[in-house]
Write an enzyme that holds these catalytic residues in place. Structure first.
Site, PDB file in Angstrom:
ATOM      1  N   ASN A   5     -21.376  -0.872  17.643  1.00 16.84           N
ATOM      2  CA  ASN A   5     -20.801  -2.215  17.477  1.00 16.84           C
ATOM      3  C   ASN A   5     -22.121  -3.143  17.720  1.00 16.84           C
ATOM      4  OD1 ASN A   5     -21.336  -1.076  20.274  1.00 16.84           O
ATOM      5  ND2 ASN A   5     -20.577  -2.695  21.267  1.00 16.84           N
ATOM      6  N   ILE A   6     -22.063  -4.288  16.907  1.00 17.44           N
ATOM      7  CA  ILE A   6     -23.046  -5.117  16.771  1.00 17.44           C
ATOM      8  C   ILE A   6     -22.525  -6.463  17.345  1.00 17.44           C
ATOM      9  CG2 ILE A   6     -24.661  -6.194  15.366  1.00 17.44           C
ATOM     10  CD1 ILE A   6     -23.952  -3.992  13.280  1.00 17.44           C
ATOM     11  N   GLU A   7     -23.215  -6.865  18.700  1.00 18.00           N
ATOM     12  CA  GLU A   7     -22.619  -7.941  19.391  1.00 18.00           C
ATOM     13  C   GLU A   7     -23.499  -9.229  18.813  1.00 18.00           C
ATOM     14  OE1 GLU A   7     -22.684  -7.362  23.530  1.00 18.00           O
ATOM     15  OE2 GLU A   7     -20.612  -6.110  23.184  1.00 18.00           O
ATOM     16  N   ASN A   8     -23.033 -10.381  19.369  1.00 19.47           N
ATOM     17  CA  ASN A   8     -23.768 -11.630  18.684  1.00 19.47           C
ATOM     18  C   ASN A   8     -23.574 -12.748  19.930  1.00 19.47           C
ATOM     19  OD1 ASN A   8     -23.910 -14.818  17.136  1.00 19.47           O
ATOM     20  ND2 ASN A   8     -24.705 -12.984  15.862  1.00 19.47           N
ATOM     21  N   ALA A   9     -24.642 -13.623  19.717  1.00 20.87           N
ATOM     22  CA  ALA A   9     -24.785 -14.772  21.014  1.00 20.87           C
ATOM     23  C   ALA A   9     -23.410 -15.504  21.027  1.00 20.87           C
ATOM     24  CB  ALA A   9     -25.873 -15.437  20.733  1.00 20.87           C
TER      25      ALA A   9
ATOM     26  N   TYR B  83     -20.129 -15.061  20.481  1.00 19.48           N
ATOM     27  CA  TYR B  83     -19.455 -13.841  20.783  1.00 19.48           C
ATOM     28  C   TYR B  83     -18.520 -13.346  19.842  1.00 19.48           C
ATOM     29  CZ  TYR B  83     -21.139 -14.064  25.598  1.00 19.48           C
ATOM     30  OH  TYR B  83     -21.875 -14.165  26.831  1.00 19.48           O
TER      31      TYR B  83
ATOM     32  N   GLU C 152     -16.067   0.704  14.695  1.00 14.27           N
ATOM     33  CA  GLU C 152     -15.064   0.994  13.822  1.00 14.27           C
ATOM     34  C   GLU C 152     -15.224   0.171  12.469  1.00 14.27           C
ATOM     35  OE1 GLU C 152     -14.597   0.508  17.117  1.00 14.27           O
ATOM     36  OE2 GLU C 152     -12.890   1.346  17.744  1.00 14.27           O
TER      37      GLU C 152
ATOM     38  N   CYS D  29      -9.395  -4.150  14.735  1.00 13.59           N
ATOM     39  CA  CYS D  29     -10.037  -2.762  14.085  1.00 13.59           C
ATOM     40  C   CYS D  29      -8.557  -1.933  13.456  1.00 13.59           C
ATOM     41  CB  CYS D  29     -10.938  -1.538  14.920  1.00 13.59           C
ATOM     42  SG  CYS D  29     -12.393  -2.332  14.969  1.00 13.59           S
TER      43      CYS D  29
HETATM   44  N1  THU Z   1     -15.948  -2.416  20.778  1.00 15.56           N
HETATM   45  C1  THU Z   1     -16.026  -1.630  19.718  1.00 15.56           C
HETATM   46  O1  THU Z   1     -17.143  -1.438  19.215  1.00 15.56           O
HETATM   47  N2  THU Z   1     -14.990  -0.694  19.529  1.00 15.56           N
HETATM   48  C2  THU Z   1     -13.900  -0.572  20.193  1.00 15.56           C
HETATM   49  O2  THU Z   1     -13.072   0.195  20.014  1.00 15.56           O
HETATM   50  C3  THU Z   1     -13.474  -1.719  21.393  1.00 15.56           C
HETATM   51  C4  THU Z   1     -14.573  -2.493  21.528  1.00 15.56           C
HETATM   52  C5  THU Z   1     -16.976  -3.366  21.163  1.00 15.56           C
HETATM   53  C6  THU Z   1     -16.930  -4.783  20.642  1.00 15.56           C
HETATM   54  C7  THU Z   1     -17.685  -5.477  21.929  1.00 15.56           C
HETATM   55  O3  THU Z   1     -19.248  -5.152  21.431  1.00 15.56           O
HETATM   56  C8  THU Z   1     -17.606  -4.411  23.195  1.00 15.56           C
HETATM   57  O4  THU Z   1     -17.104  -3.253  22.613  1.00 15.56           O
HETATM   58  C9  THU Z   1     -16.677  -5.042  24.182  1.00 15.56           C
HETATM   59  O5  THU Z   1     -15.555  -5.366  23.752  1.00 15.56           O
END
Ligand code: THU
Length: 141
Positions: free
Chosen positions: A48-52, A54, A61, A95
Site C-alpha cells: 500500500n502507498i498512502e498519501n497526505a 488520504y 492489491e 480492490c
Molecule cells: N489497505 C490495503 O492495502 N489493502 C487492503 O486489503 C485493505 C486496506 C490499505 C489502505 C490503507 O493504506 C491502509 O491499508 C488502511 O486502510
C-alpha cells in the site's frame, strides 16, 4: 497453467510478506503486502502507498495488479495478501472491483503475520460484480 498447491501457497504468502516491508503507510500505520501470480508463473508484488491527501492512497492489491498489467500480464491465477491484523485481512471494495475486471474468480489467499490463512474465491467476496457485459459496446468485448 499454474496449480496453486500448498508449496506455491506458502511461496505467495512469503512474497506478499516481503512486499509488505516496502509499504508506505505513515498515516494508518497499517502495512499491507500482496503477491499476484499469473498463468505464466510470474509473481508481481505490491504494497500500500498512502498519501497526505488520504483519498489518493492505493492499496497493495491494486499496486500488484498495476504492475502485472504494465508488464503485459493479465491472466491472473491467485493473489496473496498479508497484513498484521488479528484475522487475515479482507480486500476493500474498490480492490474487489479492480480485481474482478481481470479475474472474477481469482483465488484469494489472505494471511496475517501469525500465520492464520483464509482461502477463497473473488466471486464469494464480490458476487454479481459489475462488469462490461452490462453496458459495453460489442467491439470492446
Ligand atoms: N489497505 C490495503 O492495502 N489493502 C487492503 O486489503 C485493505 C486496506 C490499505 C489502505 C490503507 O493504506 C491502509 O491499508 C488502511 O486502510
Amino acid at each position: 497453467m499454474v496449480f496453486i498447491d500448498e508449496e506455491l501457497t506458502r511461496r505467495l504468502l512469503e512474497e506478499a510478506k516481503e512486499a509488505r516491508l516496502k509499504a508506505y503507510a505513515p498515516y494508518s500505520g497499517y502495512q499491507v503486502g500482496a503477491a499476484l501470480i499469473t498463468k505464466s508463473g510470474r509473481i508481481f508484488g505490491g504494497c500500500n502507498i498512502e498519501n497526505a491527501s488520504y483519498g489518493a492512497t492505493i492499496c497493495a492489491e491494486r499496486v500488484a495488479v498495476a504492475r502485472a498489467i504494465a508488464e503485459g500480464e493479465k491472466d491472473f491465477v491467485a493473489l496473496a495478501v498479508v497484513a498484521d491484523s488479528p484475522e487475515p485481512g479482507s480486500p476493500c471494495g474498490i480492490c474487489r472491483q479492480f480485481l474482478a475486471e481481470f479475474a472474477p474468480r481469482l483465488q484469494l489467499i489472505l494471511g496475517n503475520l501469525d500465520g492464520k490463512v483464509r482461502r477463497g474465491s473473488l466471486d464469494e467476496y464480490l458476487p454479481y460484480a459489475f462488469n462490461k457485459d452490462y453496458f459495453c459496446a460489442e467491439e470492446a468485448k
